[in-house]
Design a protein around this motif. Structure first.
Motif, PDB file in Angstrom:
ATOM      1  N   SER A 181      47.987  20.365  10.409  1.00  0.00           N
ATOM      2  CA  SER A 181      48.284  20.789   8.975  1.00  0.00           C
ATOM      3  C   SER A 181      46.773  20.629   7.991  1.00  0.00           C
ATOM      4  O   SER A 181      46.348  19.622   7.868  1.00  0.00           O
ATOM      5  N   VAL A 182      46.472  21.852   7.547  1.00  0.00           N
ATOM      6  CA  VAL A 182      45.447  21.555   6.395  1.00  0.00           C
ATOM      7  C   VAL A 182      45.770  20.784   5.117  1.00  0.00           C
ATOM      8  O   VAL A 182      44.720  20.038   4.973  1.00  0.00           O
ATOM      9  N   GLN A 183      47.001  20.902   4.879  1.00  0.00           N
ATOM     10  CA  GLN A 183      47.027  20.011   3.609  1.00  0.00           C
ATOM     11  C   GLN A 183      47.089  18.396   3.960  1.00  0.00           C
ATOM     12  O   GLN A 183      46.467  17.718   3.308  1.00  0.00           O
ATOM     13  N   THR A 186      43.660  17.350   4.895  1.00  0.00           N
ATOM     14  CA  THR A 186      42.902  17.453   3.721  1.00  0.00           C
ATOM     15  C   THR A 186      42.948  16.017   3.040  1.00  0.00           C
ATOM     16  O   THR A 186      41.940  15.242   2.667  1.00  0.00           O
ATOM     17  N   ASP A 303      38.248  24.772   1.394  1.00  0.00           N
ATOM     18  CA  ASP A 303      39.182  25.354   0.474  1.00  0.00           C
ATOM     19  C   ASP A 303      39.298  25.007  -0.598  1.00  0.00           C
ATOM     20  O   ASP A 303      40.391  25.431  -1.562  1.00  0.00           O
ATOM     21  N   LEU A 443      38.799  32.444   4.687  1.00  0.00           N
ATOM     22  CA  LEU A 443      40.324  32.447   4.686  1.00  0.00           C
ATOM     23  C   LEU A 443      41.144  33.591   4.546  1.00  0.00           C
ATOM     24  O   LEU A 443      40.791  34.222   3.736  1.00  0.00           O
ATOM     25  N   GLU A 448      44.466  29.024   3.604  1.00  0.00           N
ATOM     26  CA  GLU A 448      44.503  27.902   4.809  1.00  0.00           C
ATOM     27  C   GLU A 448      43.931  28.266   6.059  1.00  0.00           C
ATOM     28  O   GLU A 448      43.111  27.621   6.617  1.00  0.00           O
ATOM     29  N   THR A 449      44.400  29.333   6.507  1.00  0.00           N
ATOM     30  CA  THR A 449      44.113  29.911   7.976  1.00  0.00           C
ATOM     31  C   THR A 449      42.669  30.546   7.795  1.00  0.00           C
ATOM     32  O   THR A 449      42.403  31.659   7.188  1.00  0.00           O
ATOM     33  N   PHE A 644      38.458  22.834   9.659  1.00  0.00           N
ATOM     34  CA  PHE A 644      38.721  24.319   9.695  1.00  0.00           C
ATOM     35  C   PHE A 644      38.149  24.778  10.958  1.00  0.00           C
ATOM     36  O   PHE A 644      38.744  26.072  11.527  1.00  0.00           O
TER      37      PHE A 644
END
Length: 752
Positions: A181-183, A186, A303, A443, A448-449, A644
């Motif tokens: 998960s990006v969140q 991060t 991001d 992105l 995020e992607t 990423f």
């Protein structure tokens, strides 16, 4: 000569020598070392015209006195205490103070949970993302998760690792989220690298609002803007009618530097570097100043951006946006068309102007547009109406009628001509360039992607800006040394670690038969230039560059008074002293430099410097924080890139690409992947299902032999893994936490 606008034109009659000794001085062993001075180099004088003639220890004489690192017995030691990284924390190192026994200094660590090796073991270890940390023993109540991609955080209390325990203990083990998960990733890296600053507190915003309130305006589009009031302009040099513009990355919002160039009647040029006057808005000791000093730098992730200063400052009042008046701190000098600064017509030192100013940028160029102008793809005789908006977007063209497209284009090309001439001399004189590949991401709409991943291009337009920023920083460092002495905030760069550098020399000699001279940055760069000309394979150059980055020490801030004068020098730039003046929106060290520089420009300069609000010890403490946070921000940025890239490979795995072996160990070997601009390890244990693997040691040189097993379909029978061998690898996203790039060996590389 002193002007009335609280600024000063500097005319120095003679070169300052900080030491009256002659050519030799005693080193630590009592032997005489040959000493030269920076001004002994005529090219240095032409390029930089140093007014402070500092010592420069001769590399050849110095190295001859050193013990051969290959015959010296390796030192050994015993860990007696893990010292907290920051703050005046008492410890076993200070036996006169027993408060460490009750002090609870903690560190938050981020990682995943693994089972302690052993069939009957019920213990769970905490495996940190940071490879420099050991594994930690978790509390007995900790359970192993069913999902191997779970992220956790835990706390380590300094001093709690007993000498009879194999693993240090950790506590407060808390689940954070999923490693894909990006969140969550991060949040993990922000904690891991100590940059989880969060939003600014209300008292910070209040100070900022008070500072910008008098200049608040409402723009025609209804957005809040800012412009200086008449009182703010008093004592400032007016550059609003000068043709000034910015050149920055396409997505940049905090524009803190602008340039102008002007052809002079004598054939020389006037060059001006104009920097956002952040110190005007950020007063020492205020809430925003304390917060900026704590953060020390802006953190750039893929991001998001974690700013050092609140948005009303960094993107509105301070940012040198186009077609609006802004307060600046300027450094203006004259130079020759060949990029040198020494006036050939007058051997006396030429004047440099430093001071507060007001500017009005006429255009916001980005690097791509500036490059199109340099290459004459645009603004090459066509009318304004026929300008291709893809090559020079309308939003980046000069507006307002005072300056034309052709004038701005001519300025860019003139800047480029002078900058490239200067750069050529700098490189020949020993400036070192080790540019690794920096990835850039596009992105998708969800923010995020990663939809696209490619190397960030370094163009001549980037180098153009770099040349003038380097020179401005040097000139400001010189001013600080001559007028503030030991208080001067400098940025030095020590020579690389000798043992690590020598290992690269040995590798290059054994693998490609090329000798790299590491005596100085000049000889090192000359060797790389020769290798670039003689080597038929550009990828080998990339690999050598990648290896040379490892032993390089980071540049650091410090007050001049804390080091000997020869230690002020910058190894990579090959100059006697340097500082950071050009980015105060994103670097706190630059804010301190601005304040010191302003103190040197006031009437009664000595009293202003003597009464400066910081002494050398306090400056040293702040620069240590700047160094630590700059390194943390760099690591956070690199980790964000890796996250990423891993997510991109999760969606777009690479079945086959080129890899080049950089080093070989007992259980793994390191591979550089040119298409991704990164290196990572391939582990033997991940390949035992398909290959029989043997580690070979010949003349202290390790290699590996991979032989396909009978049930493995391969078109090859054996593969020897050695330095600089090209192999075929696949790239994917690892399945276990922490998220990372994984490589698998496919086989030998076959050229098309």
């Amino acid at each position: 000569t002193k002007e009335n606008d609280s600024s000063e034109t500097v005319e120095v009659e003679e070169i300052i020598s900080y030491d009256d000794d002659d050519a030799d001085y005693d080193n630590d062993s009592g032997e005489k070392e040959k000493v030269t001075r920076w001004n002994d180099d005529e090219i240095q004088k032409r390029l930089w015209n140093p007014l402070v003639n500092t010592r420069k220890v001769d590399a050849a004489a110095s190295s001859s006195n050193k013990t051969n690192v290959h015959t010296e017995e390796q030192y050994r030691g015993r860990v007696i205490y893990v010292i907290p990284p920051k703050g005046p924390i008492p410890s076993e190192i200070n036996p006169s103070d027993d408060t460490y026994k009750t002090a609870l200094s903690k560190r938050t660590i981020v990682g995943s949970l693994i089972k302690l090796p052993g069939d009957n073991s019920t213990f769970v270890l905490f495996s940190p993302n940071c490879r420099s940390l050991p594994r930690f023993m978790t509390p007995r109540s900790t359970e192993l998760p069913s999902n191997p991609q779970q992220l956790y955080k835990a706390e380590y209390i300094y001093g709690s690792w007993r000498d009879d325990s194999k693993w240090p203990p950790c506590s407060n083990v808390i689940q954070m989220g999923n490693s894909c998960s990006v969140q969550d990733e991060t949040e993990a890296l922000l904690i891991e690298f100590n940059v989880n600053h969060g939003d600014f507190l209300p008292d910070v915003y209040k100070v900022v609002e008070d500072a910008v309130q008098s200049g608040r305006i409402v723009n025609p589009d209804g957005e809040l803007g800012w412009e200086p009031t008449p009182d703010m302009l008093k004592g400032r040099r007016d550059y609003r009618n000068e043709r000034i513009f910015t050149i920055d990355p396409t997505t940049a919002k905090d524009l803190d530097d602008a340039l102008h160039i002007k052809q002079l009647p004598d054939g020389r040029v006037e060059l001006g570097v104009h920097i956002a006057d952040v110190s005007y808005f950020v007063s020492p000791g205020t809430a925003v100043d304390r917060e900026a000093a704590h953060r020390a730098t802006t953190v750039y992730l893929v991001d998001r951006v974690i700013p050092m200063l609140p948005r009303p400052l960094c993107e509105i009042a301070c940012s040198l946006n186009e077609n609006v008046e802004r307060l600046a701190f300027s450094c203006v000098w004259r130079m020759n068309m060949d990029g040198t600064v020494q006036n050939e017509n007058d051997k006396q030192n030429d004047e440099v102007w430093y001071g507060r100013s007001v500017i009005k940028s006429c255009a916001r160029l980005d690097y791509a547009t500036a490059q199109n102008i340099i290459e004459k793809k645009v603004a090459n005789g066509e009318t304004k109406q026929n300008i291709d908006p893809k090559l020079w977007p309308l939003s980046r063209q000069p507006a307002g009628g005072n300056h034309t497209i052709d004038q701005v284009a001519a300025d860019v090309r003139l800047m480029h001509k002078v900058a490239m001439a200067r750069r050529k001399i700098r490189m020949e004189n020993g400036a070192l360039t080790l540019n690794g590949v920096k990835l850039t991401f596009q992105l998708k709409s969800d923010g995020e992607t990663p939809g696209l991943c490619e190397p960030y291009p370094i163009r001549d337009s980037n180098r153009l800006v770099e040349e003038y920023m380097l020179l401005a920083n040097f000139l400001v460092a010189q001013r600080l040394i001559t007028h503030t002495g030991g208080l001067a905030v400098l940025r030095n760069h020590l020579p690389p670690i000798e043992l690590g550098l020598q290992s690269v020399v040995d590798i290059a000699k054994a693998s490609i038969g090329f000798h790299i001279n590491i005596q100085s940055s000049k000889t090192l760069q000359k060797s790389l230039n020769t290798l670039g000309r003689e080597c038929q394979d550009e990828l080998v150059m990339q690999c050598v560059t990648e290896l040379l980055m490892n032993p390089m020490k980071p540049a650091e801030y410090m007050p001049a008074g804390s080091l000997e004068e020869e230690e002020w020098s910058h190894f990579a730039l090959n100059i006697p002293y340097y500082t950071h003046f050009t980015s105060p929106i994103r670097r706190y060290a630059d804010v301190m430099v601005h304040r010191l520089l302003q103190a040197t420009l006031m009437d009664g300069v000595d009293s202003y410097v003597d009464e400066f609000y910081l002494d050398q010890t306090e400056i040293s403490s702040i620069t240590e924080q700047c160094n630590a946070m700059r390194m943390d921000a760099k690591k956070a940025s690199e980790r964000s890139d890796r996250v990423f890239l891993s997510l991109f490979l999760r969606l777009n795995p690479i079945a086959s690409t080129l890899g080049i072996v950089l080093s070989v160990g007992d259980k793994a070997f390191t591979v550089y992947v040119p298409s991704l601009g990164m290196s990572t390890m391939i582990f033997v244990n991940d390949h035992t299902d398909k290959f029989d693997i043997a580690v070979q040691n010949e003349s202290k040189k390790k290699s590996m032999l991979f032989v396909p097993k009978n049930n493995t379909e391969c078109s090859w029978s054996r593969l020897n893994i050695d330095i600089f061998i090209k192999i075929k690898v696949s790239c994917h996203c690892k399945e276990r936490a922490p998220i990372d790039v994984g490589l698998r060996l496919i086989g030998p590389w076959q050229e098309d």
